[in-house]
Design a protein around this motif. Structure first.
Motif, PDB file in Angstrom:
ATOM      1  N   ALA A  32       0.874  -1.165   0.000  1.00  0.00           N
ATOM      2  CA  ALA A  32       0.000   0.000   0.000  1.00  0.00           C
ATOM      3  C   ALA A  32       0.915   1.220   0.000  1.00  0.00           C
ATOM      4  N   ILE A  33       0.609   2.187  -0.868  1.00  0.00           N
ATOM      5  CA  ILE A  33       1.421   3.394  -1.007  1.00  0.00           C
ATOM      6  C   ILE A  33       0.562   4.602  -0.658  1.00  0.00           C
ATOM      7  N   ASP A  54      -5.654  -4.420  -6.800  1.00  0.00           N
ATOM      8  CA  ASP A  54      -6.767  -3.724  -7.460  1.00  0.00           C
ATOM      9  C   ASP A  54      -6.563  -2.220  -7.615  1.00  0.00           C
ATOM     10  N   GLY A  55      -5.584  -1.643  -6.930  1.00  0.00           N
ATOM     11  CA  GLY A  55      -5.330  -0.215  -7.094  1.00  0.00           C
ATOM     12  C   GLY A  55      -6.453   0.682  -6.618  1.00  0.00           C
ATOM     13  N   ASN A  56      -7.161   0.272  -5.579  1.00  0.00           N
ATOM     14  CA  ASN A  56      -8.209   1.127  -5.023  1.00  0.00           C
ATOM     15  C   ASN A  56      -7.584   2.341  -4.366  1.00  0.00           C
ATOM     16  N   SER A  57      -8.211   3.493  -4.542  1.00  0.00           N
ATOM     17  CA  SER A  57      -7.628   4.748  -4.064  1.00  0.00           C
ATOM     18  C   SER A  57      -8.548   5.451  -3.070  1.00  0.00           C
ATOM     19  N   THR A  68      -5.295  13.048  -7.944  1.00  0.00           N
ATOM     20  CA  THR A  68      -5.502  11.674  -8.390  1.00  0.00           C
ATOM     21  C   THR A  68      -4.233  10.875  -8.157  1.00  0.00           C
ATOM     22  N   ILE A  69      -4.381   9.754  -7.480  1.00  0.00           N
ATOM     23  CA  ILE A  69      -3.250   8.854  -7.259  1.00  0.00           C
ATOM     24  C   ILE A  69      -3.359   7.684  -8.231  1.00  0.00           C
ATOM     25  N   ASN A 103      -6.750  -5.245  -0.911  1.00  0.00           N
ATOM     26  CA  ASN A 103      -7.395  -4.316  -1.837  1.00  0.00           C
ATOM     27  C   ASN A 103      -7.918  -3.059  -1.151  1.00  0.00           C
ATOM     28  N   VAL A 104      -7.357  -2.744   0.004  1.00  0.00           N
ATOM     29  CA  VAL A 104      -7.667  -1.491   0.675  1.00  0.00           C
ATOM     30  C   VAL A 104      -6.367  -0.867   1.155  1.00  0.00           C
TER      31      VAL A 104
END
Length: 124
Positions: A32-33, A54-57, A68-69, A103-104
């Motif tokens: 996670a970033i 999943d790249g959820n932002s 926007t990330i 995914n979070v």
């Protein structure tokens, strides 16, 4: 140990845009970033994060709709596109990572690896 380095900061006029990059020494999709910022005289605050899977932002309220990330195709770089910048966005921006392939992600301080930061100044 993951190493991170930010780039893309600078001086921009109100209403302008900047794109920050967080380059990592390994694949970022195992982590996670998050992006943080610290304005003069204020505490460091998390503003956005992206999950490993999943790249959820997620975004803090004061940047939602403007920032926007995302993760670049090479998965070694996470960017923060910042639009409609305002003087109150002036701060040192840092990226951070924690091993979590879910995914979070979370807008908190529980990140293990940190970059050095890049200065963003919004002024006319």
């Amino acid at each position: 140990q993951l190493q991170l380095m930010e780039s893309g900061g600078g001086l921009v006029q109100p209403g302008g845009s900047l794109r920050l990059s967080c380059g990592a020494s390994g694949r970022t999709d195992y982590y996670a970033i998050a992006w943080f910022r610290q304005a003069p005289g204020k505490e460091r605050e998390p503003i956005s994060c992206i999950s490993g899977t999943d790249g959820n932002s997620y975004y803090a309220d004061d940047v939602k709709g403007r920032f926007t990330i995302g993760r670049e195709a090479d998965v070694h770089t996470v960017f923060l596109q910042m639009n409609n910048l305002q003087p109150e966005d002036t701060a040192v921006y840092s990226c951070a990572a924690t091993i979590f392939a879910g995914n979070v992600c979370f807008l908190d301080n529980n990140y293990s690896y940190w970059g050095q930061g890049t200065q963003v100044t919004v002024s006319s």
